[in-house]
Design a protein around this motif. Structure first.
Motif, PDB file in Angstrom:
ATOM      1  N   ILE A  28      60.816 -18.592  -7.192  1.00 18.92           N
ATOM      2  CA  ILE A  28      60.065 -19.750  -7.683  1.00 18.92           C
ATOM      3  C   ILE A  28      59.154 -19.361  -8.839  1.00 18.92           C
ATOM      4  CG2 ILE A  28      58.184 -21.338  -7.062  1.00 18.92           C
ATOM      5  CD1 ILE A  28      60.778 -22.386  -6.061  1.00 18.92           C
ATOM      6  N   SER A  29      58.572 -18.160  -8.783  1.00 19.88           N
ATOM      7  CA  SER A  29      57.682 -17.735  -9.873  1.00 19.88           C
ATOM      8  C   SER A  29      58.449 -17.623 -11.185  1.00 19.88           C
ATOM      9  CB  SER A  29      56.981 -16.417  -9.545  1.00 19.88           C
ATOM     10  OG  SER A  29      57.889 -15.329  -9.597  1.00 19.88           O
TER      11      SER A  29
ATOM     12  N   SER B 179      52.903 -16.493 -12.052  1.00 24.23           N
ATOM     13  CA  SER B 179      52.941 -15.238 -11.301  1.00 24.23           C
ATOM     14  C   SER B 179      53.259 -15.490  -9.825  1.00 24.23           C
ATOM     15  CB  SER B 179      51.593 -14.527 -11.410  1.00 24.23           C
ATOM     16  OG  SER B 179      50.592 -15.260 -10.708  1.00 24.23           O
ATOM     17  N   GLU B 180      53.742 -14.460  -9.166  1.00 27.71           N
ATOM     18  CA  GLU B 180      54.007 -14.535  -7.729  1.00 27.71           C
ATOM     19  C   GLU B 180      52.714 -14.808  -6.972  1.00 27.71           C
ATOM     20  OE1 GLU B 180      56.418 -11.317  -6.136  1.00 27.71           O
ATOM     21  OE2 GLU B 180      57.382 -11.079  -8.099  1.00 27.71           O
ATOM     22  N   ARG B 181      51.637 -14.234  -7.441  1.00 28.42           N
ATOM     23  CA  ARG B 181      50.324 -14.438  -6.817  1.00 28.42           C
ATOM     24  C   ARG B 181      49.944 -15.916  -6.837  1.00 28.42           C
ATOM     25  NH1 ARG B 181      46.295 -13.823  -3.609  1.00 28.42           N
ATOM     26  NH2 ARG B 181      44.223 -13.769  -4.478  1.00 28.42           N
ATOM     27  N   ARG B 182      50.202 -16.583  -7.969  1.00 23.34           N
ATOM     28  CA  ARG B 182      49.860 -18.001  -8.107  1.00 23.34           C
ATOM     29  C   ARG B 182      50.703 -18.851  -7.155  1.00 23.34           C
ATOM     30  NH1 ARG B 182      46.129 -20.846  -7.952  1.00 23.34           N
ATOM     31  NH2 ARG B 182      46.152 -22.816  -9.032  1.00 23.34           N
ATOM     32  N   VAL B 183      51.993 -18.546  -7.046  1.00 19.99           N
ATOM     33  CA  VAL B 183      52.859 -19.290  -6.121  1.00 19.99           C
ATOM     34  C   VAL B 183      52.386 -19.081  -4.692  1.00 19.99           C
ATOM     35  CG1 VAL B 183      55.214 -19.575  -5.241  1.00 19.99           C
ATOM     36  CG2 VAL B 183      54.841 -19.173  -7.679  1.00 19.99           C
ATOM     37  N   ASN B 184      51.992 -17.859  -4.357  1.00 21.47           N
ATOM     38  CA  ASN B 184      51.466 -17.571  -3.023  1.00 21.47           C
ATOM     39  C   ASN B 184      50.211 -18.405  -2.757  1.00 21.47           C
ATOM     40  OD1 ASN B 184      51.469 -16.232  -0.535  1.00 21.47           O
ATOM     41  ND2 ASN B 184      49.982 -14.751  -1.264  1.00 21.47           N
ATOM     42  N   GLN B 185      49.356 -18.542  -3.763  1.00 25.12           N
ATOM     43  CA  GLN B 185      48.152 -19.366  -3.607  1.00 25.12           C
ATOM     44  C   GLN B 185      48.526 -20.830  -3.381  1.00 25.12           C
ATOM     45  OE1 GLN B 185      46.152 -18.393  -7.257  1.00 25.12           O
ATOM     46  NE2 GLN B 185      44.916 -16.783  -6.305  1.00 25.12           N
ATOM     47  N   TYR B 186      49.497 -21.335  -4.131  1.00 31.33           N
ATOM     48  CA  TYR B 186      49.953 -22.708  -3.925  1.00 31.33           C
ATOM     49  C   TYR B 186      50.403 -22.905  -2.479  1.00 31.33           C
ATOM     50  CZ  TYR B 186      50.297 -23.554  -9.046  1.00 31.33           C
ATOM     51  OH  TYR B 186      50.055 -23.715 -10.376  1.00 31.33           O
ATOM     52  N   CYS B 187      51.180 -21.962  -1.964  1.00 35.15           N
ATOM     53  CA  CYS B 187      51.691 -22.061  -0.592  1.00 35.15           C
ATOM     54  C   CYS B 187      50.549 -22.028   0.416  1.00 35.15           C
ATOM     55  CB  CYS B 187      52.672 -20.929  -0.302  1.00 35.15           C
ATOM     56  SG  CYS B 187      54.214 -21.027  -1.231  1.00 35.15           S
ATOM     57  N   THR B 188      49.647 -21.089   0.250  1.00 34.00           N
ATOM     58  CA  THR B 188      48.528 -20.927   1.173  1.00 34.00           C
ATOM     59  C   THR B 188      47.640 -22.164   1.187  1.00 34.00           C
ATOM     60  OG1 THR B 188      48.561 -18.549   0.775  1.00 34.00           O
ATOM     61  CG2 THR B 188      46.576 -19.444   1.780  1.00 34.00           C
ATOM     62  N   GLN B 189      47.471 -22.790   0.023  1.00 39.43           N
ATOM     63  CA  GLN B 189      46.632 -23.987  -0.086  1.00 39.43           C
ATOM     64  C   GLN B 189      47.357 -25.254   0.364  1.00 39.43           C
ATOM     65  OE1 GLN B 189      45.639 -23.885  -4.240  1.00 39.43           O
ATOM     66  NE2 GLN B 189      44.198 -22.184  -4.009  1.00 39.43           N
TER      67      GLN B 189
ATOM     68  N   TRP C 258      57.431 -16.628   2.503  1.00 37.21           N
ATOM     69  CA  TRP C 258      57.458 -18.075   2.374  1.00 37.21           C
ATOM     70  C   TRP C 258      58.860 -18.518   1.988  1.00 37.21           C
ATOM     71  CZ3 TRP C 258      53.621 -21.470   3.496  1.00 37.21           C
ATOM     72  CH2 TRP C 258      52.325 -20.956   3.670  1.00 37.21           C
ATOM     73  N   ALA C 259      59.296 -19.624   2.542  1.00 38.18           N
ATOM     74  CA  ALA C 259      60.550 -20.270   2.152  1.00 38.18           C
ATOM     75  C   ALA C 259      60.151 -21.583   1.484  1.00 38.18           C
ATOM     76  CB  ALA C 259      61.425 -20.521   3.362  1.00 38.18           C
ATOM     77  N   ILE C 260      60.503 -21.707   0.207  1.00 39.72           N
ATOM     78  CA  ILE C 260      60.090 -22.859  -0.593  1.00 39.72           C
ATOM     79  C   ILE C 260      61.338 -23.660  -0.947  1.00 39.72           C
ATOM     80  CG2 ILE C 260      58.912 -23.574  -2.700  1.00 39.72           C
ATOM     81  CD1 ILE C 260      57.608 -20.702  -2.614  1.00 39.72           C
TER      82      ILE C 260
END
Length: 97
Positions: free
Chosen positions: A41-42, A48-58, A71-73
């Motif tokens: 997805i990134s 960045s992968e970090r940003r996608v991880n933040q989206y998921c966490t939020q 995560w499975a998106i």
């Protein structure tokens, strides 16, 4: 010095092992159909992968599911918009007095 070299070699060994495991699992098609990883997805969204991880966490990506540490998106998930953009009453032009 020897301990430092051993630590570096151990990290390198783990890195190579992880790369090979990922390559093998991708080659065997061990993906959940209809879902993408944070890395995929990134690349797709250009963030960045970090940003996608933040989206998921939020919770900003509908349908994203957590499995252990991954995560499975959904493939068709849209990139969340930046809430700071577009909702502003501020003008970027200087005000006249």
């Amino acid at each position: 010095m020897k301990n430092n070299c051993h630590a570096v070699l151990e990290k390198l060994r783990i890195f190579v092992y992880n790369v090979l495991c990922n390559a093998i699992s991708i080659g065997k098609g061990k993906r959940m159909k209809g879902y993408l990883s944070i890395r995929e997805i990134s690349y797709k969204w250009g963030v960045s992968e970090r940003r996608v991880n933040q989206y998921c966490t939020q919770g900003r990506i509908p349908g994203a599911e957590r499995f252990g540490r991954s995560w499975a998106i959904p493939e068709d998930a849209e990139k969340p918009t930046d809430p700071r953009k577009g909702n502003s009453d501020r003008s970027h032009t200087p005000k006249e007095e």
